[in-house]
Design a protein around this motif. Sequence first.
Motif, PDB file in Angstrom:
ATOM      1  N   SER A  87      54.449 -48.610 -67.194  1.00  0.00           N
ATOM      2  CA  SER A  87      55.427 -48.207 -68.012  1.00  0.00           C
ATOM      3  C   SER A  87      57.050 -48.419 -66.488  1.00  0.00           C
ATOM      4  O   SER A  87      56.473 -48.329 -65.310  1.00  0.00           O
ATOM      5  CB  SER A  87      56.564 -47.131 -68.494  1.00  0.00           C
ATOM      6  N   ARG A  88      58.121 -49.131 -65.963  1.00  0.00           N
ATOM      7  CA  ARG A  88      58.974 -49.522 -65.275  1.00  0.00           C
ATOM      8  C   ARG A  88      60.326 -48.532 -65.319  1.00  0.00           C
ATOM      9  O   ARG A  88      60.742 -48.483 -66.578  1.00  0.00           O
ATOM     10  CB  ARG A  88      59.128 -50.655 -65.173  1.00  0.00           C
ATOM     11  N   PHE A  93      57.413 -46.470 -60.965  1.00  0.00           N
ATOM     12  CA  PHE A  93      56.506 -47.281 -62.401  1.00  0.00           C
ATOM     13  C   PHE A  93      55.713 -46.326 -62.445  1.00  0.00           C
ATOM     14  O   PHE A  93      55.522 -45.580 -61.649  1.00  0.00           O
ATOM     15  CB  PHE A  93      55.628 -48.055 -61.652  1.00  0.00           C
ATOM     16  N   LYS A  94      55.206 -46.075 -63.449  1.00  0.00           N
ATOM     17  CA  LYS A  94      53.696 -44.825 -63.736  1.00  0.00           C
ATOM     18  C   LYS A  94      52.804 -45.864 -65.070  1.00  0.00           C
ATOM     19  O   LYS A  94      52.899 -46.594 -65.129  1.00  0.00           O
ATOM     20  CB  LYS A  94      54.963 -43.869 -65.065  1.00  0.00           C
ATOM     21  N   GLN A 155      52.230 -41.965 -52.444  1.00  0.00           N
ATOM     22  CA  GLN A 155      52.062 -40.751 -52.009  1.00  0.00           C
ATOM     23  C   GLN A 155      52.508 -40.080 -53.213  1.00  0.00           C
ATOM     24  O   GLN A 155      53.875 -38.624 -52.572  1.00  0.00           O
ATOM     25  CB  GLN A 155      53.433 -41.481 -51.012  1.00  0.00           C
ATOM     26  N   ASN A 156      52.352 -39.490 -53.707  1.00  0.00           N
ATOM     27  CA  ASN A 156      52.651 -38.733 -55.328  1.00  0.00           C
ATOM     28  C   ASN A 156      51.087 -38.027 -55.545  1.00  0.00           C
ATOM     29  O   ASN A 156      50.393 -38.720 -55.736  1.00  0.00           O
ATOM     30  CB  ASN A 156      52.917 -39.359 -56.448  1.00  0.00           C
ATOM     31  N   GLU A 175      47.477 -39.614 -64.765  1.00  0.00           N
ATOM     32  CA  GLU A 175      48.908 -40.160 -64.285  1.00  0.00           C
ATOM     33  C   GLU A 175      49.632 -40.596 -63.087  1.00  0.00           C
ATOM     34  O   GLU A 175      49.735 -39.385 -62.538  1.00  0.00           O
ATOM     35  CB  GLU A 175      50.673 -39.325 -65.523  1.00  0.00           C
ATOM     36  N   ILE A 176      49.640 -41.322 -62.965  1.00  0.00           N
ATOM     37  CA  ILE A 176      50.272 -41.673 -61.650  1.00  0.00           C
ATOM     38  C   ILE A 176      51.940 -42.660 -60.812  1.00  0.00           C
ATOM     39  O   ILE A 176      52.096 -43.596 -62.275  1.00  0.00           O
ATOM     40  CB  ILE A 176      48.936 -42.566 -60.655  1.00  0.00           C
ATOM     41  N   THR A 177      52.102 -42.183 -60.301  1.00  0.00           N
ATOM     42  CA  THR A 177      53.963 -42.108 -60.422  1.00  0.00           C
ATOM     43  C   THR A 177      54.108 -43.102 -59.266  1.00  0.00           C
ATOM     44  O   THR A 177      53.654 -42.851 -57.585  1.00  0.00           O
ATOM     45  CB  THR A 177      54.874 -41.000 -60.426  1.00  0.00           C
ATOM     46  N   ILE A 178      54.701 -44.229 -59.147  1.00  0.00           N
ATOM     47  CA  ILE A 178      54.833 -45.152 -58.136  1.00  0.00           C
ATOM     48  C   ILE A 178      56.030 -45.250 -57.847  1.00  0.00           C
ATOM     49  O   ILE A 178      56.889 -45.948 -58.566  1.00  0.00           O
ATOM     50  CB  ILE A 178      53.827 -46.520 -58.203  1.00  0.00           C
TER      51      ILE A 178
END
Lengths: 182, 127
Positions: A87-88, A93-94, A155-156, A175-178
């Motif tokens: 998703s954006r 972004f996730k 970096q999360n 779940e990765i957040t960018i």
Amino acid sequence: MVNTYQLYEKMTNGNILLSYKGDASKDVLSSMLDILESKLKESDVSNKTKKKMYNILVECLQNLYHHTDEPDPTIEIENSSAIFMVSRQTENFKIFTGNYISSNDIEGLKERIEHINSLDLESLKAYHKEILNNGQISSKGGGGLGLIDMRRKSQNKLNFEFHKVDEKTYFFTLEITISTNY
Amino acid sequence: METLNIEGSTKTPEIELNQESGVLVIKGRSIPENSVAFYKPVIDWLSEYESNANENTTVNIQLEYFNTSSSKCILDLLKKLEAIHDSKSAVQVNWHYEEDDEDMLEAGEDYEAILKLPFKMIEVKEE
């Protein structure tokens, strides 16, 4: 029966770029990577963000592939498919992934991710070097480098959960957040 | 020794290993599902090169993307070159990265820190 329009609205409001549930075969994963690459190309984010996203997507998709490629024999779920979603939002972004995992593996995986999350970026650099230099590599993957790389590049911290399916099986979600602002 | 040429694809880099010139090129994307299988001919070629090394060896690595399983294989091939460096050949690694691609620069610096090989970081303009 799910109302198609409601589903469409849900995906639109959630800013879903791509959503997939099913077998994580090589061809399917490659196609998703191609679709996401062209979506990234068209998006207004910097090249740096695009590269980070692409790299992390590759690691996520290949993780799913390696689970499907050689399914754990202790998992007795009939249709052991995976989920993958991107998703954006304005700032981020996730990437969401989910796959079945044997209950034998959750302790080790949990410890690894918690360790990776506990390190600051400098220590993570040293840890990466250590695993790269000393870790074992299988024909399948980078011996644990993927998760370190996701954490370093985004970096999360990595968000994860284990959902119990039955005594032997759990569903593992990541779940990765960018950030979109690199 | 025969030159090893592997054409690039959407998931694998172009490879050219030339004993006569001592120039080794790895260029493009390296994101195969099975990196060990892809890099096996490269490692094999380098094993043979150990006893036929050119006086000078230049390694040009210019990767747009590489996955973590490739990162391990790249370390393995550089370690092969580290073993012949100084004794049999003067090895120079040219690590290319696109401008602003700090992650790629950092990846090169990580290798430089692990290996006893001279590295040169070369910034290339984005296409």
